[in-house]
Design a protein around this motif. Sequence first.
Motif, PDB file in Angstrom:
ATOM      1  N   GLU A 140       3.657   0.831   2.609  1.00 33.60           N
ATOM      2  CA  GLU A 140       5.014   0.474   2.187  1.00 33.60           C
ATOM      3  C   GLU A 140       5.830   1.722   1.877  1.00 33.60           C
ATOM      4  N   LEU A 141       5.133   2.789   1.473  1.00 34.89           N
ATOM      5  CA  LEU A 141       5.818   4.014   1.067  1.00 34.89           C
ATOM      6  C   LEU A 141       4.837   5.169   1.154  1.00 34.89           C
ATOM      7  N   LEU A 142       5.377   6.368   1.380  1.00 37.69           N
ATOM      8  CA  LEU A 142       4.563   7.571   1.490  1.00 37.69           C
ATOM      9  C   LEU A 142       5.059   8.628   0.506  1.00 37.69           C
ATOM     10  N   LEU A 143       4.163   9.091  -0.366  1.00 41.73           N
ATOM     11  CA  LEU A 143       4.426  10.231  -1.238  1.00 41.73           C
ATOM     12  C   LEU A 143       3.845  11.457  -0.550  1.00 41.73           C
ATOM     13  N   LEU A 144       4.700  12.402  -0.185  1.00 38.73           N
ATOM     14  CA  LEU A 144       4.288  13.483   0.710  1.00 38.73           C
ATOM     15  C   LEU A 144       4.607  14.854   0.120  1.00 38.73           C
ATOM     16  N   ASP A 145       3.566  15.632  -0.145  1.00 34.31           N
ATOM     17  CA  ASP A 145       3.749  17.004  -0.619  1.00 34.31           C
ATOM     18  C   ASP A 145       4.182  17.883   0.549  1.00 34.31           C
ATOM     19  N   ILE A 146       5.087  18.817   0.294  1.00 31.47           N
ATOM     20  CA  ILE A 146       5.529  19.728   1.356  1.00 31.47           C
ATOM     21  C   ILE A 146       4.484  20.799   1.636  1.00 31.47           C
ATOM     22  N   MET A 147       3.949  21.384   0.583  1.00 37.05           N
ATOM     23  CA  MET A 147       2.978  22.473   0.750  1.00 37.05           C
ATOM     24  C   MET A 147       1.582  21.902   0.943  1.00 37.05           C
ATOM     25  N   LEU A 148       1.129  21.867   2.202  1.00 39.33           N
ATOM     26  CA  LEU A 148      -0.176  21.316   2.540  1.00 39.33           C
ATOM     27  C   LEU A 148      -0.936  22.294   3.434  1.00 39.33           C
ATOM     28  N   PRO A 149      -2.263  22.239   3.391  1.00 38.24           N
ATOM     29  CA  PRO A 149      -3.031  23.045   4.353  1.00 38.24           C
ATOM     30  C   PRO A 149      -2.845  22.487   5.750  1.00 38.24           C
ATOM     31  N   MET A 201       0.830  -1.193   0.000  1.00 39.11           N
ATOM     32  CA  MET A 201       0.000   0.000   0.000  1.00 39.11           C
ATOM     33  C   MET A 201       0.874   1.257   0.000  1.00 39.11           C
ATOM     34  N   ILE A 202       0.539   2.213  -0.857  1.00 46.56           N
ATOM     35  CA  ILE A 202       1.237   3.496  -0.918  1.00 46.56           C
ATOM     36  C   ILE A 202       0.251   4.600  -0.539  1.00 46.56           C
ATOM     37  N   PHE A 203       0.654   5.459   0.379  1.00 44.97           N
ATOM     38  CA  PHE A 203      -0.150   6.614   0.745  1.00 44.97           C
ATOM     39  C   PHE A 203       0.363   7.836  -0.020  1.00 44.97           C
ATOM     40  N   CYS A 204      -0.558   8.601  -0.561  1.00 45.96           N
ATOM     41  CA  CYS A 204      -0.227   9.780  -1.357  1.00 45.96           C
ATOM     42  C   CYS A 204      -0.908  10.995  -0.726  1.00 45.96           C
ATOM     43  N   VAL A 205      -0.113  11.952  -0.226  1.00 48.57           N
ATOM     44  CA  VAL A 205      -0.655  13.144   0.427  1.00 48.57           C
ATOM     45  C   VAL A 205      -0.408  14.336  -0.483  1.00 48.57           C
ATOM     46  N   GLU A 206      -1.484  14.850  -1.087  1.00 50.01           N
ATOM     47  CA  GLU A 206      -1.403  15.945  -2.063  1.00 50.01           C
ATOM     48  C   GLU A 206      -2.711  16.727  -2.006  1.00 50.01           C
ATOM     49  N   PHE A 256      -4.749  11.343   0.264  1.00 49.05           N
ATOM     50  CA  PHE A 256      -5.177  12.221   1.350  1.00 49.05           C
ATOM     51  C   PHE A 256      -4.879  13.658   0.946  1.00 49.05           C
ATOM     52  N   SER A 257      -5.762  14.567   1.353  1.00 55.48           N
ATOM     53  CA  SER A 257      -5.603  15.971   0.968  1.00 55.48           C
ATOM     54  C   SER A 257      -4.831  16.780   2.000  1.00 55.48           C
ATOM     55  N   GLU A 258      -4.664  16.233   3.192  1.00 52.18           N
ATOM     56  CA  GLU A 258      -3.949  16.958   4.241  1.00 52.18           C
ATOM     57  C   GLU A 258      -3.419  15.973   5.294  1.00 52.18           C
ATOM     58  N   GLY A 259      -2.609  16.508   6.208  1.00 53.11           N
ATOM     59  CA  GLY A 259      -1.925  15.668   7.161  1.00 53.11           C
ATOM     60  C   GLY A 259      -2.816  14.974   8.161  1.00 53.11           C
ATOM     61  N   ALA A 260      -3.915  15.623   8.550  1.00 50.10           N
ATOM     62  CA  ALA A 260      -4.787  15.025   9.564  1.00 50.10           C
ATOM     63  C   ALA A 260      -5.354  13.687   9.092  1.00 50.10           C
ATOM     64  N   GLY A 261      -5.760  13.635   7.825  1.00 44.40           N
ATOM     65  CA  GLY A 261      -6.282  12.392   7.271  1.00 44.40           C
ATOM     66  C   GLY A 261      -5.217  11.312   7.212  1.00 44.40           C
ATOM     67  N   LEU A 262      -3.991  11.715   6.868  1.00 49.57           N
ATOM     68  CA  LEU A 262      -2.882  10.773   6.841  1.00 49.57           C
ATOM     69  C   LEU A 262      -2.645  10.170   8.222  1.00 49.57           C
ATOM     70  N   LEU A 263      -2.585  11.018   9.231  1.00 42.12           N
ATOM     71  CA  LEU A 263      -2.289  10.545  10.578  1.00 42.12           C
ATOM     72  C   LEU A 263      -3.381   9.603  11.095  1.00 42.12           C
ATOM     73  N   ARG A 264      -4.620   9.882  10.746  1.00 43.75           N
ATOM     74  CA  ARG A 264      -5.709   8.976  11.150  1.00 43.75           C
ATOM     75  C   ARG A 264      -5.536   7.613  10.481  1.00 43.75           C
TER      76      ARG A 264
END
Length: 224
Positions: free
Chosen positions: A45-54, A1-6, A29-37
């Motif tokens: 297995e891997l996280l694609l993480l945007d730096i500029m997030l709300p 599973m790959i999580f994509c935060v954008e 996920f659109s923001e960090g709170a959803g990712l953390l939940r």
Amino acid sequence: MIFCVEDDAAIRDLMLYALHSAGFEAKGFSEGAGLLRALETETPELLLLDIMLPGEDGLSLLKRLRQSASWAEIPVILATARGSEYDKVFGLDLGADDYLAKPFGMMEMLSRVKAVLRRSRPRGEAAFLRAGGLELNPAEHTVSANGTRVILTLKEYELLRLFLSNPGRVFSRDQLMQSVWGADYIGETRTVDVHIGTLRAKLGACADCIETVRGVGYRMDAKA
């Protein structure tokens, strides 16, 4: 599973489409709170993480992950529209495994994802799964039959990987449903038979490696 935060929905959907097309399971996920939940119940297995997030930005989230005993080992690829060398170096110093500068192409993203997964695979994990003329490469999510590349759907791939990882073991249809489709899936075990049928058709001369155990289910021929 790959999580994509954008936070950009169009970009996030494109990334997820590319990952799914390449055979990966992925959630967006659109923001960090959803990712953390989500991390509370599933470790990707891997996280694609945007730096500029709300809200909490990607660098802060990365720092939080690296300080957590539960999440510190998750490979992270940072993605950002910022072009400054400082952001890149700072992110790598915080523990990012790689970096994507926007705009980036989907082929580049997939190449970096596969490269990071190869590097992060635990030592001792088999590079390939084989039976007869079948060969499955978990790192590349590729399958070949007698040397010819075979294109499988995600569920067909997961079925084949399960069989190859457990040669000789008999799986009932219910066990296959739970392992491949998940415990929450609502459907008929006939779904398994349909997918086994299409998988065998794609494997051609290697199809006999998957045996039907009458009245029980299926197994991978241990002698293949």
